[in-house]
Scaffold this motif. Structure first.
Motif, mmCIF file in Angstrom:
data_model
loop_
_atom_site.group_PDB
_atom_site.id
_atom_site.type_symbol
_atom_site.label_atom_id
_atom_site.label_comp_id
_atom_site.label_asym_id
_atom_site.label_seq_id
_atom_site.Cartn_x
_atom_site.Cartn_y
_atom_site.Cartn_z
ATOM 1 N N ARG A 117 0.717 -0.973 -0.225
ATOM 2 C CA ARG A 117 -0.278 0.134 -0.506
ATOM 3 C C ARG A 117 0.962 1.216 0.143
ATOM 4 N N LEU A 118 1.727 1.184 -0.606
ATOM 5 C CA LEU A 118 2.719 2.532 -0.245
ATOM 6 C C LEU A 118 3.099 2.769 -1.862
ATOM 7 N N SER A 119 3.389 3.800 -2.430
ATOM 8 C CA SER A 119 3.720 4.527 -4.079
ATOM 9 C C SER A 119 5.036 4.298 -3.920
ATOM 10 N N GLY A 120 5.798 4.218 -5.594
ATOM 11 C CA GLY A 120 6.638 3.425 -6.020
ATOM 12 C C GLY A 120 7.611 4.585 -4.966
ATOM 13 N N GLY A 121 7.766 5.960 -4.854
ATOM 14 C CA GLY A 121 8.997 6.501 -3.844
ATOM 15 C C GLY A 121 9.236 6.274 -2.516
ATOM 16 N N GLN A 122 7.384 5.636 -1.960
ATOM 17 C CA GLN A 122 7.577 5.505 -0.366
ATOM 18 C C GLN A 122 8.550 4.100 -0.542
ATOM 19 N N LYS A 123 7.932 2.554 -1.351
ATOM 20 C CA LYS A 123 9.259 2.012 -1.075
ATOM 21 C C LYS A 123 10.224 2.496 -1.272
ATOM 22 N N LYS A 124 11.219 2.905 -2.288
ATOM 23 C CA LYS A 124 12.044 3.222 -2.928
ATOM 24 C C LYS A 124 12.512 3.330 -1.050
ATOM 25 N N ALA A 125 12.539 5.198 -0.551
ATOM 26 C CA ALA A 125 12.740 5.415 0.641
ATOM 27 C C ALA A 125 12.232 4.510 1.737
ATOM 28 N N VAL A 126 11.223 3.560 1.782
ATOM 29 C CA VAL A 126 11.326 2.150 2.908
ATOM 30 C C VAL A 126 12.841 1.616 2.752
ATOM 31 N N ALA A 127 12.726 1.551 0.786
ATOM 32 C CA ALA A 127 14.309 -0.092 0.886
ATOM 33 C C ALA A 127 14.672 0.742 1.651
ATOM 34 N N ILE A 128 15.470 2.106 1.141
ATOM 35 C CA ILE A 128 16.926 3.140 1.526
ATOM 36 C C ILE A 128 16.835 2.272 3.531
ATOM 37 N N ALA A 129 16.055 2.692 3.893
ATOM 38 C CA ALA A 129 15.743 2.873 5.181
ATOM 39 C C ALA A 129 16.135 1.356 5.717
ATOM 40 N N GLY A 130 15.620 0.285 5.257
ATOM 41 C CA GLY A 130 15.993 -0.964 6.120
ATOM 42 C C GLY A 130 17.504 -1.158 5.597
ATOM 43 N N VAL A 131 18.164 -0.413 5.241
ATOM 44 C CA VAL A 131 19.776 -0.429 4.849
ATOM 45 C C VAL A 131 19.892 0.345 5.731
ATOM 46 N N LEU A 132 20.157 1.480 5.863
ATOM 47 C CA LEU A 132 20.361 2.308 6.853
ATOM 48 C C LEU A 132 20.176 1.992 7.679
ATOM 49 N N ALA A 133 19.167 1.016 8.521
ATOM 50 C CA ALA A 133 19.167 0.808 9.867
ATOM 51 C C ALA A 133 20.016 0.276 10.506
ATOM 52 N N MET A 134 21.004 -0.839 9.297
ATOM 53 C CA MET A 134 22.184 -1.485 9.603
ATOM 54 C C MET A 134 22.598 -0.717 10.045
ATOM 55 N N LYS A 135 23.043 0.622 9.346
ATOM 56 C CA LYS A 135 24.486 1.187 9.853
ATOM 57 C C LYS A 135 25.567 0.903 9.049
ATOM 58 N N PRO A 136 25.458 0.380 7.656
ATOM 59 C CA PRO A 136 26.566 -0.173 7.254
ATOM 60 C C PRO A 136 28.072 1.024 7.119
ATOM 61 N N ASP A 137 29.087 0.503 6.622
ATOM 62 C CA ASP A 137 30.173 1.592 6.700
ATOM 63 C C ASP A 137 30.416 2.036 5.141
ATOM 64 N N ILE A 138 29.396 0.806 4.583
ATOM 65 C CA ILE A 138 29.289 1.324 2.721
ATOM 66 C C ILE A 138 28.621 1.355 2.564
ATOM 67 N N LEU A 139 27.800 2.423 1.476
ATOM 68 C CA LEU A 139 26.078 1.944 0.951
ATOM 69 C C LEU A 139 26.331 2.050 0.343
ATOM 70 N N VAL A 140 25.110 1.019 -0.541
ATOM 71 C CA VAL A 140 25.236 0.545 -2.125
ATOM 72 C C VAL A 140 24.145 0.506 -2.579
ATOM 73 N N MET A 141 23.596 1.123 -3.823
ATOM 74 C CA MET A 141 22.887 1.386 -4.290
ATOM 75 C C MET A 141 22.983 1.399 -5.794
ATOM 76 N N ASP A 142 21.726 0.466 -6.873
ATOM 77 C CA ASP A 142 21.633 0.038 -7.762
ATOM 78 C C ASP A 142 20.477 1.200 -8.216
ATOM 79 N N GLU A 143 20.726 2.052 -9.350
ATOM 80 C CA GLU A 143 19.080 2.735 -9.841
ATOM 81 C C GLU A 143 18.117 4.004 -8.791
ATOM 82 N N PRO A 144 19.154 4.123 -8.322
ATOM 83 C CA PRO A 144 18.337 5.006 -7.010
ATOM 84 C C PRO A 144 17.326 5.962 -7.423
#
Ligand SMILES: Nc1ncnc2c1ncn2[C@@H]1O[C@H](COP(=O)(O)OP(=O)(O)OP(=O)(O)O)[C@@H](O)[C@H]1O
Ligand SMILES: [Mg+2]
Lengths: 264, 248
Positions: B139-166
């Motif tokens: 029930r999210l829009s495309g942009g919201q999905k993207k943002a949440v997907a990024i949050a899912g990775v940020l929550a792990m506090k990675p040292d290196i952030l890798v993104m495909d076609e953000p």
């Protein structure tokens, strides 16, 4: 979502389950057990029993009223499945012609009674099941299942099914639209294209499964999916359970609707 | 801070069906660097990113993350350091609600419950989606999905952030918001994108990839404005340059 809607009406059922009524907030385990007892007691009625079943309508009416589920929606669903039940029940009146009573000059046979009994049982059980789904979010159902010790593999399967059925239906419909928009009303040259489409959909699904698994691994997946544990059964809910189960047993043992009928 | 380094040493990768997706790729990304990977469809960008957190292992050559080689044994450690945001957010949001999805990584890292909750709220707030916490992803829009997907990775506090076609599938405002968000992430970033304007804004350095080989590696400002190179890589000049070009 609008696409999934037109197909299975899943979207609507799903959106109902996010309301916040008293019924919605009950622990999913409680609701599941009540629904199960309801179904079992209803089904356990002998074939030639009709009036005893009527008291059971109290349960769906209660839920529909409290949970504010649109009656029309449930009725529509019942109508959709009814042909199957009619097929099953329709032979009874012809096979069993023992007369039981006479009403305004028409002889009522046991066959007709068992026909009606099947229909009523069907209405009761299907609506109870629909109401369970409409008042419990899918997350809740999964949580309930996993806490009733259903093996994790099944719960995770269900969870992923629920998550991706919407994506999949949309993908399929996009493909069908793409076909229709290029086939000028000829249904895309029949079965052959259809088989092709199904094949492509399968391959895409396998690839998607691959990517989802990759995404899970990327975030540290190691074989178990964390399950939410938010609900705790409150005493209020235990009472809710006891009252309903008690009532169902009572209805099963004593024909209350007949007794009430005789009072008047 | 040696653990924010990623190094590729003569990496080649061949898919099981025989497709040679990468050929002798070598480069080194140091701490705090923001590097863009650009190239046409099928250049091997996604393959390259999947090698970074060991979703696939090189056919030959070696990938190092902070001096640690990526092998079957080091995978758990590698995946904690390298956070990958996939091309299609639908593939990444597999849990029944947004909150649970963002919590997935931290829980797998073995963090205690209070800390998981804290991380989830923090990450969702960062991408401006805290109010969506109890929503199911469908029930999210495309942009919201993207943002949440990024949050899912940020929550792990990675040292290196890798993104495909953000920025794929985002409207201009969501895209702008994403760029601003990524500017706040100060660790190493590696971004694969067709959006050369986004690259110019975020990444000082750029690696140009074509049919599995590194065509150029250098300052994004120089490479992406080099008409000959861009043409050879099968790309188009960034819009900001194209526009100013037509005006003069
Ligand atoms: N699972 C696979 N099996 C076989 N070949 C593959 C697979 N995935 C990708 N390839 C091939 O490997 C090459 C590189 O693909 P990759 O997905 O890395 O490209 P990309 O740069 O990410 O493209 P895009 O811009 O379209 O996302 C392509 O030729 C592609 O056809
Ligand atoms: Mg790609």
């Amino acid at each position: 979502m609008e696409i999934a809607n037109s197909f299975f009406n899943l979207g609507y059922l799903d959106s109902l389950s996010y309301k916040k009524s008293f019924i919605h907030r009950l622990d999913p385990r409680i609701k599941t057990i009540v629904t199960l007892t309801f179904v079992v007691t209803v089904v356990s009625f002998p074939q030639k029993e009709l009036s005893g079943l009527l008291s059971f309508f109290i349960y769906p009416v209660f839920i529909i009223a409290l949970a504010e589920i649109p009656l029309g929606f449930i009725l529509k669903k019942l109508v959709i499945v009814s042909p199957f039940v009619l097929m099953v029940a329709i032979f009874n009146p012809f096979l069993d012609k023992t007369p039981v009573m006479e009403l305004y000059g028409i002889t009522i046979t046991t066959g007709w009674i068992s026909f009606l009994s099947i229909i009523v049982k069907f209405i009761l059980t299907i609506s109870a099941a629909l109401l369970l789904i409409a008042t419990t979010s899918f997350v809740g159902i999964c949580e309930g299942l996993s806490r009733m010790r259903v093996p994790e593999v099944f719960v995770v399967q269900l969870m992923l099914l629920y998550r991706y059925i919407f994506v999949l239906v949309e993908e399929a419909l996009r493909m069908v639209r793409a076909r229709d928009s290029r086939s000028f009303g000829k249904k895309g040259r029949g079965i052959k294209t259809f088989i092709n489409l199904a094949g492509i959909l399968l391959v895409r699904t396998i690839h998607r499964a691959d990517r989802i698994y990759s995404a899970m691994l990327s975030r540290g997946y190691s074989g178990t999916i964390p399950q939410k544990r938010t609900h705790r059964i409150r005493t209020k809910e235990v009472f809710y359970l006891i009252i309903w189960v008690g009532l169902f047993i009572l209805f099963r043992k004593y024909n209350l609707s007949l007794a009430i009928g005789q009072l008047f | 801070m040696s653990h924010h380094i990623i190094e590729f040493k003569d990496v080649s990768f061949v898919y099981p069906d025989g497709t040679e997706a990468l050929k002798d790729v070598s480069f080194r990304v140091v701490h705090g660097e923001a590097v863009a990977i650009v190239g046409p469809n099928g250049a091997g960008k996604t393959t390259l990113l999947m090698l970074m957190n060991g979703l696939i292992l090189p056919t030959s050559g070696e990938v190092l993350v902070g001096e640690v080689p990526v092998t079957k044994k080091t995978l758990p450690e590698i995946r904690r350091k390298v956070g990958v945001v996939m091309q299609n957010p639908d593939d990444q949001l597999f849990m029944p609600t947004v909150g649970e999805d963002v919590a997935f990584g931290p829980i797998n890292m073995g963090l205690p419950e209070e800390m998981v909750i804290e991380r989830v709220d923090e990450a969702l707030k960062k991408v401006g989606c805290l109010h969506l916490k109890d929503r199911p992803p469908h029930r999210l829009s495309g942009g919201q999905k993207k943002a949440v997907a990024i949050a899912g990775v940020l929550a792990m506090k990675p040292d290196i952030l890798v993104m495909d076609e953000p920025s794929a599938g985002l409207d201009p405002r969501a895209r702008k918001a994403l760029i601003n968000l990524l500017k706040t992430f100060h660790h190493s970033k590696i971004i694969a994108s067709h959006d050369l304007d986004l690259v110019l804004e975020l990444c000082p350095r750029c690696i140009v990839l074509n049919s599995g080989q590194v065509l150029a590696d250098g300052k994004a400002r120089d490479l992406l404005l080099d008409e000959k190179l861009i043409d050879r890589a099968g790309l188009e000049l960034p819009l900001c340059v194209q526009n100013s070009g037509t005006q003069t």
